[in-house]
Design a protein around this motif. Structure first.
Motif, mmCIF file in Angstrom:
data_model
loop_
_atom_site.group_PDB
_atom_site.id
_atom_site.type_symbol
_atom_site.label_atom_id
_atom_site.label_comp_id
_atom_site.label_asym_id
_atom_site.label_seq_id
_atom_site.Cartn_x
_atom_site.Cartn_y
_atom_site.Cartn_z
ATOM 1 N N ARG A 193 45.110 40.835 34.881
ATOM 2 C CA ARG A 193 45.408 42.259 34.682
ATOM 3 C C ARG A 193 46.440 42.456 33.574
ATOM 4 O O ARG A 193 46.349 43.376 32.765
ATOM 5 N N GLU A 194 47.440 41.573 33.522
ATOM 6 C CA GLU A 194 48.465 41.667 32.487
ATOM 7 C C GLU A 194 47.904 41.354 31.103
ATOM 8 O O GLU A 194 48.327 41.924 30.100
ATOM 9 N N ALA A 195 46.930 40.417 31.047
ATOM 10 C CA ALA A 195 46.377 40.004 29.756
ATOM 11 C C ALA A 195 45.335 40.981 29.229
ATOM 12 O O ALA A 195 45.034 40.991 28.038
ATOM 13 N N TRP A 196 44.778 41.813 30.125
ATOM 14 C CA TRP A 196 43.692 42.714 29.706
ATOM 15 C C TRP A 196 44.226 43.847 28.841
ATOM 16 O O TRP A 196 45.327 44.344 29.031
ATOM 17 N N ASN A 197 43.413 44.254 27.834
ATOM 18 C CA ASN A 197 43.696 45.450 27.048
ATOM 19 C C ASN A 197 42.379 46.114 26.689
ATOM 20 O O ASN A 197 41.304 45.602 27.013
ATOM 21 N N ASP A 199 40.628 46.387 24.124
ATOM 22 C CA ASP A 199 39.684 45.714 23.233
ATOM 23 C C ASP A 199 38.962 44.552 23.899
ATOM 24 O O ASP A 199 38.105 43.926 23.287
ATOM 25 N N VAL A 200 39.303 44.242 25.136
ATOM 26 C CA VAL A 200 38.769 43.053 25.814
ATOM 27 C C VAL A 200 37.539 43.416 26.633
ATOM 28 O O VAL A 200 37.533 44.428 27.343
ATOM 29 N N THR A 201 36.497 42.606 26.517
ATOM 30 C CA THR A 201 35.356 42.681 27.419
ATOM 31 C C THR A 201 35.564 41.638 28.506
ATOM 32 O O THR A 201 35.635 40.438 28.223
ATOM 33 N N VAL A 202 35.697 42.080 29.735
ATOM 34 C CA VAL A 202 36.031 41.174 30.836
ATOM 35 C C VAL A 202 34.829 40.326 31.195
ATOM 36 O O VAL A 202 33.767 40.844 31.543
ATOM 37 N N THR A 203 34.963 39.023 31.095
ATOM 38 C CA THR A 203 33.925 38.076 31.462
ATOM 39 C C THR A 203 34.582 36.891 32.163
ATOM 40 O O THR A 203 35.792 36.663 32.018
ATOM 41 N N PRO A 204 33.808 36.105 32.934
ATOM 42 C CA PRO A 204 34.386 34.902 33.546
ATOM 43 C C PRO A 204 34.984 33.945 32.527
ATOM 44 O O PRO A 204 36.003 33.310 32.786
ATOM 45 N N ALA A 205 34.340 33.842 31.342
ATOM 46 C CA ALA A 205 34.888 32.959 30.313
ATOM 47 C C ALA A 205 36.268 33.424 29.867
ATOM 48 O O ALA A 205 37.190 32.605 29.690
ATOM 49 N N TRP A 206 36.430 34.736 29.694
ATOM 50 C CA TRP A 206 37.746 35.267 29.300
ATOM 51 C C TRP A 206 38.759 35.071 30.421
ATOM 52 O O TRP A 206 39.904 34.730 30.181
ATOM 53 N N ILE A 207 38.326 35.280 31.671
ATOM 54 C CA ILE A 207 39.207 35.078 32.830
ATOM 55 C C ILE A 207 39.717 33.644 32.866
ATOM 56 O O ILE A 207 40.915 33.388 33.075
ATOM 57 N N ARG A 208 38.815 32.687 32.655
ATOM 58 C CA ARG A 208 39.238 31.277 32.681
ATOM 59 C C ARG A 208 40.225 30.985 31.556
ATOM 60 O O ARG A 208 41.152 30.185 31.716
ATOM 61 N N GLU A 209 40.011 31.613 30.419
ATOM 62 C CA GLU A 209 40.882 31.362 29.267
ATOM 63 C C GLU A 209 42.306 31.851 29.511
ATOM 64 O O GLU A 209 43.268 31.163 29.156
ATOM 65 N N VAL A 210 42.453 33.015 30.124
ATOM 66 C CA VAL A 210 43.796 33.586 30.269
ATOM 67 C C VAL A 210 44.498 33.173 31.556
ATOM 68 O O VAL A 210 45.722 33.276 31.645
ATOM 69 N N THR A 211 43.725 32.711 32.557
ATOM 70 C CA THR A 211 44.352 32.354 33.831
ATOM 71 C C THR A 211 44.323 30.864 34.119
ATOM 72 O O THR A 211 45.147 30.378 34.889
ATOM 73 N N GLY A 212 43.323 30.146 33.543
ATOM 74 C CA GLY A 212 43.203 28.724 33.841
ATOM 75 C C GLY A 212 42.582 28.452 35.190
ATOM 76 O O GLY A 212 42.698 27.324 35.708
#
Length: 234
Positions: A193-197, A199-212
């Motif tokens: 939630r903190e990393a989202w803005n 311009d971001v399209t929320v996907t599992p790949a993006w989730i893994r990138e920002v949260t690990g």
């Protein structure tokens, strides 16, 4: 996929395939726009130089005209992508600036062909500006619709997936790579939630990138964050 006479919901793998198509379409459209504008550059320079000697100051300055118009056009198109995605209407000046830059590019690119009365040259030099015009109108709608398809696919996969198409869900808590205290689902969600803005399209790949987090947990996190983002926008 149809199995046992019923239509199964999309899996995270299928949703990620939709996301990949969206990225490909977006890149191809922008590549076509950039190539079309690059093609027009020499004709616009010739129009602006108006027979000036090669390497003279007027000849060199003429090279600045096409990039000046093209950069303004690209800035407007990029801004329209973001505003249209969130249902924000731009003013008449924005629309007018886009049409003016497109019209200016077309006129400067085809002027000499019309003056010479050469039909084939008119067609040749009309195609790139018109392709840019059509792509400029289509790229925003295409990106928005494909982004909606990606989000809908991930929402369905995260909420209604079945054992026939997805691996069993992982526990709510996931162990960190260092083997220390396990992070909870809420902690991962808070980090995403903190990393989202906007311009971001929320996907599992993006989730893994920002949260690990793990691959299995990322689909559930993406679905939860999308539900929050959607409710906030409404």
């Amino acid at each position: 996929m149809v199995k046992g006479g019923r239509l199964l919901p999309p899996t995270p793998a299928k949703a990620e395939a939709v996301e990949q198509v969206r990225r490909q379409v977006d890149r191809l459209c922008w590549t076509g726009i950039l190539l079309g504008l690059a093609f027009t550059m020499t004709n616009v320079q010739s129009f602006a130089a108006n027979g000036a000697a090669v390497w003279s100051l007027p000849w060199l300055a003429a090279w600045l005209l096409d990039p000046m118009v093209s950069l303004v056009l690209l800035a407007i198109l990029r801004a329209e992508q973001i505003t249209a995605r969130y249902g924000i209407r731009t003013g008449g000046w924005v629309r007018g600036a886009k049409w003016f830059t497109l019209a200016a590019t077309y006129v400067m690119n085809t002027w000499e062909a019309y003056a010479a009365g050469s039909a084939d040259m008119v067609v040749l030099h009309s195609v790139p500006p018109l392709v840019v015009f059509v792509a400029a109108e289509a790229v925003t709608d295409l990106r928005d619709k494909l982004s909606e398809a990606v989000q809908a696919a991930f929402m369905n996969a995260g909420v209604t997936g079945t054992p026939d198409t997805e691996p069993a869900p992982e526990p709510t808590r996931d162990r960190s790579p260092e083997g220390k205290r396990r992070k909870s689902f809420d902690e991962y969600l808070a980090r995403a939630r903190e990393a989202w803005n906007a311009d971001v399209t929320v996907t599992p790949a993006w989730i893994r990138e920002v949260t690990g987090c793990s691959r299995g947990l990322s689909s559930r996190l993406a679905a939860s964050l999308l539900a929050e983002v959607g409710s906030d926008e409404q």
